[in-house]
Design an enzyme around this catalytic site. Sequence first.
Site, PDB file in Angstrom:
ATOM      1  CE  LYS A 193     -10.099   6.796  -5.700  1.00 48.42           C
ATOM      2  NZ  LYS A 193      -8.997   6.646  -6.679  1.00 48.42           N
ATOM      3  N   GLY A 349      -8.792  -7.558   1.181  1.00 48.53           N
ATOM      4  CA  GLY A 349      -8.180  -6.229   1.167  1.00 48.53           C
ATOM      5  C   GLY A 349      -8.382  -5.461   2.459  1.00 48.53           C
TER       6      GLY A 349
END
Length: 391
Positions: A193, A349
């Site tokens: 995103k 991440g």
Amino acid sequence: MLSNISLSEKRVIIRVDYNVPIEDGDIVDNYRIKKSLPTINYCLDQGASIILMSHLGRPKGIDSAYSLLPVCDELEKLLNKTVIFSNDCISDESIIKSSSLEPGQIHLLENLRFHSGELDNCPQFSQKLSFHGDVYINDAFGTAHRSHASNVGLAELFEEKCYGLLMEKELHYLNDTMKNPVNPLTVVMGGAKIKGKIELIENFLNIADNLLIGGALSFPFLKAKGLDIHSPLINDGSLDNANRLLDYANSIGKKIILPSDFVTAASIDDIDTIDIKTIENLNSGISCFDIGPETTMIFSEFISKAETILWNGPLGVSENPYFGTGTQQVCRIIEELTNNGVISVLGGGDTASAAKRFSTANNFTHISTGGGASLELLSGRELPAIKALEE
């Protein structure tokens, strides 16, 4: 700095980040635990006793599924040393245990988030935690972007406080190195995103020599350029942001390098329809799941000329073996360049997971232990936990 504080015969309370994946009581990935060891060993060498505190997951109150007891077992293996465990981080019993520690002993407290006071940055909860130690060290970069009791409220109660060695390293590579890089600096961005990465992209348009954007992050940019690309991730908001960033890049004479081809399929499970399409040949009947071979080659050429590389986000659905080639190739070339002296900094991440999946030896200059924290720091934002230590 940690080296400026005398630790001999002091109780040192360290906020660590042991938010690690656990399945059936076994730790799946101990990377974050291992990264805390240099600070722990330094404090032990200086004659301190240590109290460790961390959260794990997002429990709704006390929940044994989120206990740090498996972490205690892993620590004992890694340190070859007994670690005392308390099943409540602020009980009288746990505080008494901390107060009676001898130099060289380690005490791990149970999950901070078993108490609502942690997330609420409750002053009373912070006060109780402070009774455990004489010196406060924050080595939990992964939560530095949050205003919680253990990293903000607690820091304000100590005169002797500082970063841990891991936190120092994170700040050095994600802040200092990026502000004053060895040029050329090439930034590779992926992920899903655009929301949450607008400031990051703006920041690096100003300082990077090359900005390469792949993965689903590239979709709204390509759509904004008039290409027939379709994805649920493209909406009015993402298109507006893409247009604004493209206009900003143009206004400062910079160019965002986008994919020229993709690995496509009718759906992620329909492997019989896998194909390679140039961006001009995309249509509503197909979806893009990886950067294509031409894009991989172009990205590799830019990367190979860099002296400093920042990589944040996979370039496709890299956990799927059919759609991981682009991310794999980029990972391998960055690792190869690192072996030749190039500075490589990887966001936490999903990027860290991709590096672990595709790297041959995990030889990168720095892999961040923080996902959201690294994103915010690279965007130029002030992190609450850092501010609390510096005040």
